[in-house]
Scaffold this active site. Structure first.
Site, PDB file in Angstrom:
ATOM      1  N   ASN A   1      31.919  33.016 -23.401  1.00  0.00           N
ATOM      2  CA  ASN A   1      31.784  31.913 -22.442  1.00  0.00           C
ATOM      3  C   ASN A   1      32.035  32.449 -21.039  1.00  0.00           C
ATOM      4  O   ASN A   1      33.075  33.055 -20.775  1.00  0.00           O
ATOM      5  CB  ASN A   1      32.794  30.814 -22.783  1.00  0.00           C
ATOM      6  CG  ASN A   1      32.507  29.523 -22.039  1.00  0.00           C
ATOM      7  OD1 ASN A   1      32.093  29.533 -20.889  1.00  0.00           O
ATOM      8  ND2 ASN A   1      32.734  28.404 -22.696  1.00  0.00           N
TER       9      ASN A   1
ATOM     10  N   CYS B   1      29.419  26.917 -22.595  1.00  0.00           N
ATOM     11  CA  CYS B   1      29.457  26.601 -24.030  1.00  0.00           C
ATOM     12  C   CYS B   1      28.212  25.828 -24.451  1.00  0.00           C
ATOM     13  O   CYS B   1      27.716  25.987 -25.565  1.00  0.00           O
ATOM     14  CB  CYS B   1      30.720  25.810 -24.354  1.00  0.00           C
ATOM     15  SG  CYS B   1      30.874  24.275 -23.429  1.00  0.00           S
TER      16      CYS B   1
ATOM     17  N   HIS C   1      33.378  20.051 -24.140  1.00  0.00           N
ATOM     18  CA  HIS C   1      33.080  21.330 -24.766  1.00  0.00           C
ATOM     19  C   HIS C   1      31.980  21.132 -25.806  1.00  0.00           C
ATOM     20  O   HIS C   1      31.927  20.109 -26.482  1.00  0.00           O
ATOM     21  CB  HIS C   1      34.358  21.853 -25.427  1.00  0.00           C
ATOM     22  CG  HIS C   1      34.185  23.173 -26.102  1.00  0.00           C
ATOM     23  ND1 HIS C   1      33.687  24.276 -25.449  1.00  0.00           N
ATOM     24  CD2 HIS C   1      34.444  23.577 -27.376  1.00  0.00           C
ATOM     25  CE1 HIS C   1      33.654  25.294 -26.293  1.00  0.00           C
ATOM     26  NE2 HIS C   1      34.105  24.896 -27.469  1.00  0.00           N
TER      27      HIS C   1
ATOM     28  N   ASP D   1      31.486  28.510 -32.218  1.00  0.00           N
ATOM     29  CA  ASP D   1      32.280  27.973 -31.108  1.00  0.00           C
ATOM     30  C   ASP D   1      32.554  29.098 -30.120  1.00  0.00           C
ATOM     31  O   ASP D   1      33.575  29.788 -30.202  1.00  0.00           O
ATOM     32  CB  ASP D   1      33.594  27.391 -31.649  1.00  0.00           C
ATOM     33  CG  ASP D   1      34.370  26.606 -30.579  1.00  0.00           C
ATOM     34  OD1 ASP D   1      33.973  26.675 -29.402  1.00  0.00           O
ATOM     35  OD2 ASP D   1      35.352  25.944 -30.926  1.00  0.00           O
TER      36      ASP D   1
END
Length: 1107
Positions: free
Chosen positions: A200, A205, A450, A467
């Protein structure tokens, strides 16, 4: 808006209407570092989620006039917590309340814990009216408290009639759910899952989740690999995407996306600006579609993602049907009011009846009853569904996130119910049965949050969560059920406490779904092998990996080596006049040697004799020194002791920085000398540059080892020989002293010794043919000082159109000392503009890489250097606009945004008025009358300012327009109704507002207005006129309530139909905080059309890919 914020530092006050819970300072995306084990917590024996409710009764709360209060410590999930309250607000007129980690100061470094919690002030008269807010946060050492700076207005809290404080006691309730976190410090995604994540860059994201989804559509990945890039220069989007996909396929750790975002034309500012996944998906696919044209993968994007639907209008009573076919790459499905995907599709194809006042105007048959709708003609192999989790709430006048429960199936059958979603013309041989491939999730709210993705790369039963850097295996329940949204009910885990279940809104929910058609899945999830990857890409990435490994090795061995850079006269001649003008050398362009710190300088000479083919005895190294005037010059030669010592010792004793390079100047035996002469105190080494005013060129011509006692006149013949001049050429000499912050270059007296002229080792002498006074005008820069001044102030400026701030339009070479008039004249000349005063320039902000918000006023900055300066940074960019009138004239005008409300409709027109600042509102009225359509020719206008949906001020005709505050939004203008002119002496003009009640609080919205009420007029009569004004249907109007609203935010006093309304209004003053007639309703018909255009997250700016 209500913000979940860290307690310190304190954020600016927010609008209390917004319910979204995100930090104000920065969005921390992804899971935080895992805490070290805490002795009081046995994590192995803890459930995944521990929940509890804590109640705190604050007695004598009114006596706490300032400061903060802490509750007793309570334990949830094995951790210690407490509630932190500011009874009189944390620098706001609101109750401030936070959940705090009680033992934060004593916890080990790297601790963190995740909690979902709600804080409430209990209403002791009616618990249903308790004020409650929820949040989810990962607590850590930087943010050990989290909550709500603006929890509820103090005037509501301390109002005895509202029930929040009874007998001076306030009851606070905290519900906390602590989720066990996995230790990710040593987690290896590749080892555990076979996949790697993406790093990131700050707020990327949303991009990472989309890239992972596209990467795992194998057909898409294969098409990207087959895009021809062999002759593509570095920085292209296809090459960067190929590189990224290759690294995801073969890498062992998380991959950086910086190469890709750089190919987009993004900078650091873009990387920290969160955008919408759907928008990025569309923009990226459009770019790839364009770049695939004419290649072997042309049409891939359409073949994968393109479907079609048919819009139709079919008349009921006559034989007429109008159709229009349209394509789509994704479908946006309603979430609000829909329980699942099928309900959204039902809504998508629902038939609208055009009848009554809404009949269809047919070209052939006139007004007709008709059916209007849409049916799909075909669906794509890869179906992308965007769930409309964000929408504009008209009643709140803001964007909100829809967290309602919304289900989506593992298998989606779009042929269900006898193919009701498909048109009769659709191909019946195609079975539209889809299986779920990926679920993109948004966690957070309208102001930030997020993104991450759940993906089945091979459509097996195994799901993976991508993630950012981390990839984990997940079960189907986590990917589907837990992403439906809605509320989550958690039981208590602490025995002996209130065991009522705790309910939390789930702010993490599905935002985008990707389905793959069953009949196409073998094609879409196809096999990939090394033959799909071009050899040039493999070679490029192999070299990149080798370089990376070499750098890693060098870094590991760095303590054993040092970097040596040796500058020779050859380097000086190469650089001076080409890459640089001032000083002697730019070491960034000098070849470096990696030398063992244990090697002696004499050994270095031996090695360099092989490299440079210069005998060791003909070499003499000089150290460089940075002088007080910020120039760098050779200062002294190394002595025999230093030459016998090691490189490491020399570096340590002569350089200040541990990791700095060792920089030396190499003096070589001069012509006609066999060896280097021994340097005495009377010897100096000088460097010489030659300037040619005819060519405006400066070049390095060499160095001389001289006696300080000698005079420049002694070497004139030698200098002429070096320059190729006649032996008796008359030359003039200048000493180059410094160039920062200003140039200092002074004439040298040839008849005074170097020593008396204070010329010493390392000094630079510039010389040229003497320029006679009669020839001075023939040269733009006739001598060395004037040339240096030109070079020092020379500036290439890139000019961009203000409305295209990313694109250089043209460049001009200017002088930093150019005046404002010089700059605009040269720009105007380049643009072919006759009048330079019609140019308006705007400065560049190098931090945001955007234009500054305020333009440069006419002659507002003296010089170009002032225009390019921002804080402590200099830029080389200016933005320009071409005006229709000269800038000085424009600056003398007041520019007003005007919202004109029509007398006979709810339409609002926006205009821009430009009038002299000294004009009055009477002048503005006359100007507007010529631009707008009036209901009658003799109409008069009323001009007023609106703020927070209430009328702030009514302007009188004689007032100056310069008094308007532009920050309060547009100036509102309306026709004064004819009935006001015929008003009776006791009739009154009343300020009317729209409002609704949210958790018992009044919330204003819509456009306020003035309304004439007659003396003795009852509410029932006023209602008739209000309904007519807004043309509200009877069924809706029955829900409207009318109330007297007193000063400030007092409770509305509801009126009855028989009430004489004017009996409540006693003053002839109209302002935002005066009494008004309130219309309570949630009907959006009073909303203006311009509000409906708000359809984006409030924190986003449009996604752009520039290359």
């Amino acid at each position: 808006m209500t913000m979940v914020t860290p307690l310190a530092p304190e954020p600016p006050p927010q609008d209390p209407d917004e319910e979204m819970l995100v930090p104000q300072q920065e969005v921390f995306e992804g899971p935080q570092p895992m805490e070290e084990s805490v002795s009081t917590v046995d994590k192995e024996n803890l459930p995944d989620t521990s929940t509890s409710r804590f109640t705190w009764k604050i007695d004598s709360i009114s006596k706490h006039n300032g400061g903060k209060l802490h509750s007793d410590v309570f334990v949830v999930g094995g951790y210690s917590w407490r509630v932190l309250v500011f009874p009189t607000g944390n620098n706001v007129n609101q109750l401030s309340m936070y959940l705090d980690v009680a033992d934060a100061k004593s916890l080990p470094t790297g601790w963190s814990r995740n909690a979902q919690f709600s804080l409430a002030v209990i209403n002791q008269l009616d618990s249903k009216h308790s004020s409650r807010k929820e949040a989810t946060h990962t607590f850590n050492s930087r943010e050990s408290d989290w909550g709500f700076t603006s929890f509820m207005p103090l005037m509501d809290l301390y109002d005895p009639s509202k029930g929040y404080i009874v007998n001076d006691q306030c009851i606070i309730e905290a519900e906390v759910a602590v989720r066990r976190m996995t230790d990710y410090w040593n987690y290896d995604s590749k080892k555990e899952t076979g996949y790697v994540g993406l790093k990131n860059q700050g707020a990327t994201c949303y991009m990472n989740s989309l890239l992972q989804t596209l990467y795992h559509i194998h057909f898409f990945r294969k098409a990207v690999y087959h895009m021809p890039t062999a002759d593509t220069p570095p920085g292209s989007i296809p090459l960067a995407l190929q590189s990224l996909f290759y690294k995801l396929q073969h890498g062992d750790s998380s991959i950086s996306t910086k190469e890709l975002t750089k190919s987009f034309g993004w900078n650091t500012y873009d990387a920290f600006m969160q955008h919408d996944v759907q928008e990025l998906n569309r923009v990226l696919c459009e770019k790839l579609e364009d770049k695939m044209k004419g290649t072997i993968v042309d049409g891939t994007i359409q073949n994968l993602f393109e479907g079609h639907h048919m819009n139709y209008i079919e008349c009921i009573n006559v034989d007429y049907k109008s159709t229009r076919k349209e394509s789509f790459y994704d479908l946006a499905l309603d979430v609000k009011g829909c329980s699942d995907v099928y309900a959204s599709f039902d809504k998508y194809v629902a038939v609208e009846m055009l009848e009554g006042d809404n009949k269809y105007q047919s070209e052939k048959h006139g007004l007709q009853d008709a059916k209007k709708g849409m049916l799909f003609t075909d669906f794509p192999p890869v179906l992308q569904l965007q769930l409309k989790r964000f929408e504009y709430d008209f009643t709140r006048d803001t964007m909100v996130k829809i967290n309602d429960r919304y289900e989506f199936p593992l298998q989606l059958d779009l042929d269900r119910d006898n193919r009701k979603y498909l048109s009769p013309e659709a191909d019946k041989s195609v079975r539209n049965l889809y299986t779920l491939h990926s679920v993109l999730v948004h966690s957070g709210g309208v102001n930030g949050g997020h993104y991450y993705a759940f993906i089945r790369p091979t459509l097996s039963n195994q799901w993976y969560k991508f993630d950012d850097e981390r990839v984990t295996k997940e079960d189907m329940n986590r990917a589907l059920e837990e992403q439906y949204g809605g509320e989550e009910e958690l039981p208590h885990t602490n025995p002996g406490l209130n065991t009522n279940p705790l309910r939390f809104t789930k702010y993490s929910n599905a935002y985008m779904l990707v389905y793959i058609r069953e009949s196409d899945k073998e094609k879409i999830i196809c096999d990939l092998d090394e033959t799909d990857i071009s050899e040039h890409l493999k070679t490029r990435l192999r070299k990149e990996n080798e370089d990376k490994e070499n750098k890693k090795k060098e870094k590991a061995e760095a303590h054993m080596f040092t970097t040596l850079k040796v500058a020779r006269d050859l380097d000086l001649a190469e650089q001076i006049g080409r890459h640089m003008i001032f000083d002697l050398v730019d070491y960034e362009k000098i070849h470096s040697f990696r030398v063992s710190k244990d090697m002696t300088i004499n050994h270095v000479k031996e090695e360099l004799s092989k490299e440079f083919r210069i005998p060791a005895h003909s070499q003499r190294f000089w150290l460089w020194a940075k002088r007080q005037n910020h120039t760098h010059r050779p200062s002294r030669p190394l002595n025999q002791h230093e030459e016998a010592n090691t490189v490491g010792h020399l570096k340590d004793t002569t350089t200040r920085l541990q990791d700095s390079e060792l920089k030396l100047y190499l003096e070589i035996v001069q012509e006609n000398h066999l060896t280097l002469p021994v340097k005495t105190k009377d010897d100096i080494l000088l460097f010489f540059k030659l300037y040619d005013p005819d060519k405006e060129e400066l070049r390095y011509v060499g160095s001389l080892f001289l006696k300080a006692s000698s005079k420049p006149s002694d070497i004139v013949q030698k200098l002429n020989e070096i320059a190729g001049f006649q032996p008796d050429e008359d030359i003039e000499l200048y000493e180059e002293i410094k160039f920062e912050p200003t140039v200092m270059c002074e004439p040298v007296d040839v008849d005074v010794s170097f020593k008396l002229s204070q010329i010493s080792d390392g000094d630079i002498i510039c010389y040229q043919k003497r320029c006679s006074p009669d020839r001075m005008d023939q040269h733009l820069h006739p001598n060395v000082p004037s040339f240096f001044e030109y070079i020092q102030n020379r500036q290439v400026v890139h000019f961009r159109l203000l409305d295209k701030p990313k694109e250089d339009n043209f460049s001009l070479e200017l002088s930093k000392r150019s005046t404002y008039d010089d700059v605009v004249e040269k720009v105007a000349h380049h643009l072919g503009l006759d009048d330079p005063s019609k140019l308006r320039l705007t400065q560049h902000n190098p931090y945001s890489q955007q234009p500054k918000p305020q333009y440069i006023k006419y002659r507002g900055l003296d010089h170009l250097s002032d225009m390019l300066h921002h804080m402590n940074q200099m830029s080389d960019i200016l933005y320009y606009e071409i005006l229709d009138i000269p800038l000085p004239e424009l600056q003398g005008l007041k520019i007003l945004r005007v919202a004109f409300h029509h007398a006979t409709s709810s339409e609002v027109q926006f205009h821009v008025a430009r009038l002299p600042k000294g004009n009055t509102f009477s002048d503005l009225s006359e100007d507007l009358k010529s631009k707008v359509e009036l209901s009658r020719s003799d109409a008069e206008l009323r001009l007023f300012q609106v703020c927070n949906n209430k009328i702030m001020k009514v302007y009188q005709p004689a007032e100056k327009i310069d008094s308007i505050n532009d920050l309060n939004g547009p100036l509102h203008v309306e026709e004064i109704p004819e009935e006001e002119k015929n008003a009776g002496p006791r009739d009154r003009l009343v300020h009317v507002i729209h409002f609704f009640k949210d958790n018992q609080h009044m919330q204003y919205y819509g456009d306020p207005f003035f309304f004439l009420i007659h003396d003795g007029e009852a509410l029932s009569d006023i209602k008739v006129r209000i309904q007519k004004k807004f043309q509200v249907p009877d069924e809706q109007f029955l829900k409207w309530k009318f109330a007297y609203v007193g000063l400030g935010y007092n409770r509305p006093e509801y009126l009855q139909d028989t009430d004489i309304v004017l009996s409540r209004f006693q003053k002839n003053i109209y302002g935002a905080w005066e009494h008004s007639l309130g219309l309570e309703h949630s009907d959006i018909s009073t909303k203006r059309a311009y509000l409906a255009s708000q359809n984006r997250h409030s924190f986003e700016k449009p996604v752009k890919i520039y290359n």
